[in-house]
Design a protein around this motif. Sequence first.
Motif, PDB file in Angstrom:
ATOM      1  N   LEU A  36      41.029  39.118  40.858  1.00 21.22           N
ATOM      2  CA  LEU A  36      39.312  39.611  40.781  1.00 21.22           C
ATOM      3  C   LEU A  36      39.169  40.851  39.981  1.00 21.22           C
ATOM      4  CD1 LEU A  36      36.731  39.322  42.156  1.00 21.22           C
ATOM      5  CD2 LEU A  36      37.670  40.722  44.225  1.00 21.22           C
ATOM      6  N   ASP A  37      40.047  41.992  40.012  1.00 22.11           N
ATOM      7  CA  ASP A  37      39.775  42.999  39.310  1.00 22.11           C
ATOM      8  C   ASP A  37      40.724  43.705  38.659  1.00 22.11           C
ATOM      9  OD1 ASP A  37      41.013  43.710  41.603  1.00 22.11           O
ATOM     10  OD2 ASP A  37      39.138  44.394  42.601  1.00 22.11           O
ATOM     11  N   ASP A  38      40.550  45.151  38.296  1.00 18.08           N
ATOM     12  CA  ASP A  38      41.710  45.793  37.841  1.00 18.08           C
ATOM     13  C   ASP A  38      42.687  45.950  38.668  1.00 18.08           C
ATOM     14  OD1 ASP A  38      39.967  46.023  35.524  1.00 18.08           O
ATOM     15  OD2 ASP A  38      39.704  48.129  35.601  1.00 18.08           O
ATOM     16  N   SER A  39      42.495  46.103  40.099  1.00 20.60           N
ATOM     17  CA  SER A  39      43.445  46.662  40.937  1.00 20.60           C
ATOM     18  C   SER A  39      44.510  45.371  41.022  1.00 20.60           C
ATOM     19  CB  SER A  39      42.774  46.587  42.643  1.00 20.60           C
ATOM     20  OG  SER A  39      43.684  46.968  43.358  1.00 20.60           O
ATOM     21  N   HIS A  40      44.211  44.049  41.204  1.00 21.57           N
ATOM     22  CA  HIS A  40      44.977  43.219  41.368  1.00 21.57           C
ATOM     23  C   HIS A  40      45.938  43.196  39.946  1.00 21.57           C
ATOM     24  CE1 HIS A  40      46.454  39.104  42.442  1.00 21.57           C
ATOM     25  NE2 HIS A  40      46.570  38.967  41.049  1.00 21.57           N
ATOM     26  N   ALA A  41      45.236  43.324  38.799  1.00 23.16           N
ATOM     27  CA  ALA A  41      45.773  43.195  37.648  1.00 23.16           C
ATOM     28  C   ALA A  41      46.902  44.356  37.368  1.00 23.16           C
ATOM     29  CB  ALA A  41      44.579  43.289  36.257  1.00 23.16           C
ATOM     30  N   ARG A  42      46.589  45.635  37.773  1.00 23.53           N
ATOM     31  CA  ARG A  42      47.562  46.538  37.505  1.00 23.53           C
ATOM     32  C   ARG A  42      48.833  46.227  38.605  1.00 23.53           C
ATOM     33  NH1 ARG A  42      44.287  49.955  39.358  1.00 23.53           N
ATOM     34  NH2 ARG A  42      43.529  51.013  37.319  1.00 23.53           N
ATOM     35  N   LYS A  43      48.535  45.752  39.682  1.00 17.65           N
ATOM     36  CA  LYS A  43      49.666  45.390  40.644  1.00 17.65           C
ATOM     37  C   LYS A  43      50.449  44.266  39.871  1.00 17.65           C
ATOM     38  CE  LYS A  43      47.147  47.046  44.739  1.00 17.65           C
ATOM     39  NZ  LYS A  43      46.427  46.489  45.976  1.00 17.65           N
ATOM     40  N   LEU A  44      49.928  43.222  39.575  1.00 16.33           N
ATOM     41  CA  LEU A  44      50.385  42.070  38.645  1.00 16.33           C
ATOM     42  C   LEU A  44      51.329  42.571  37.537  1.00 16.33           C
ATOM     43  CD1 LEU A  44      51.128  39.209  38.261  1.00 16.33           C
ATOM     44  CD2 LEU A  44      48.608  39.236  36.860  1.00 16.33           C
ATOM     45  N   LEU A  45      50.847  43.544  36.749  1.00 16.08           N
ATOM     46  CA  LEU A  45      51.433  43.780  35.505  1.00 16.08           C
ATOM     47  C   LEU A  45      52.681  44.748  36.105  1.00 16.08           C
ATOM     48  CD1 LEU A  45      48.889  45.292  33.169  1.00 16.08           C
ATOM     49  CD2 LEU A  45      50.206  43.011  33.044  1.00 16.08           C
ATOM     50  N   ARG A  46      52.613  45.547  37.080  1.00 18.14           N
ATOM     51  CA  ARG A  46      53.884  46.478  37.791  1.00 18.14           C
ATOM     52  C   ARG A  46      54.699  45.392  38.281  1.00 18.14           C
ATOM     53  NH1 ARG A  46      51.424  49.031  41.623  1.00 18.14           N
ATOM     54  NH2 ARG A  46      50.503  50.581  40.246  1.00 18.14           N
ATOM     55  N   ALA A  47      54.491  44.220  38.818  1.00 22.48           N
ATOM     56  CA  ALA A  47      55.515  43.470  39.452  1.00 22.48           C
ATOM     57  C   ALA A  47      55.996  42.743  38.363  1.00 22.48           C
ATOM     58  CB  ALA A  47      54.628  42.295  40.514  1.00 22.48           C
TER      59      ALA A  47
END
Length: 299
Positions: free
Chosen positions: A36-47
């Motif tokens: 949905l947003d930057d928060s999900h994308a940031r966590k996805l990239l970290r993982a």
Amino acid sequence: MPLIALAPGVLYFPGAVNSFVVVGRETDALLVDTGLDDSHARKLLRAVAEAGLVPSGILNTHSHADHHGGNAFILGRFPELKVFAPPLEDAIITHPILEPLTLFGARPPRELQNKFLLAPPSPARLAPEPGLCRIGGADIELIEVAGHASMMYAVRVGEVLYATDALFGPDVLTKHPLTFCADSGLQKQSAAKLAELEGVRTVLPGHGESSDDLAGMVAVNLASYERTTEAVLDAVNGGEASIDELLARVCGALDVEMSNAGAVLLNRAVISAHLTELLESGQVEMKVLDNKLIFSAQA
């Protein structure tokens, strides 16, 4: 939270929307749906980084904001990535104002210009046609599953199927009985088509937990979609009414409480989709009465 393995080289990042990750050459990682947003994308990239992988491309299965809202953040970190999407959906991802504009029927008021209906734009291009293909170095199979959106692709990798929003987890269906769709008839056909796939060991919906029972998940979804059609027909049989009046009746019958304008527009579209299906099957008729669009049971 780390990526969860579904099979060798096939992983996903769980969330309100699941992100599917397919490993290609060496450390290449195709990201399917970015949340949905930057928060999900940031966590996805970290993982992805913690798994020793590097994003090599983005595939959005369809254009709903919760599936491509993370694109812009990821492209900010990896500007060389290409974004792929099905026909029609690529235009909305590139020009996201089309989603709330279509739902509202005109330039949407500010209340409807939020992240749930209006994701940041990203330059999407047409994905390959359904079938076997390679995107971002990953070998995948695209399966057309239109209905929830005007066009949508499920993704298969060997024995794993990412059904995206052609199927929902049972808990999600219970929580949201009015499942969004652009075409309820196609929605049912696409779900039923997935049940015919052979050799699928694991199915991951766009929303909900993975399962090893594809047939069972399809059956639960088809039953839910049909309940919505029956609820709309029951509402029409309660007396001729406008779409908004029918929406109120259906929400009352299914114990749905709407608290914001976005929910009203989304659920109104669901009612409209099922009305079209009922009109085409000859169970409902439509007319203009007192300057209103009115639906009634077929005489």
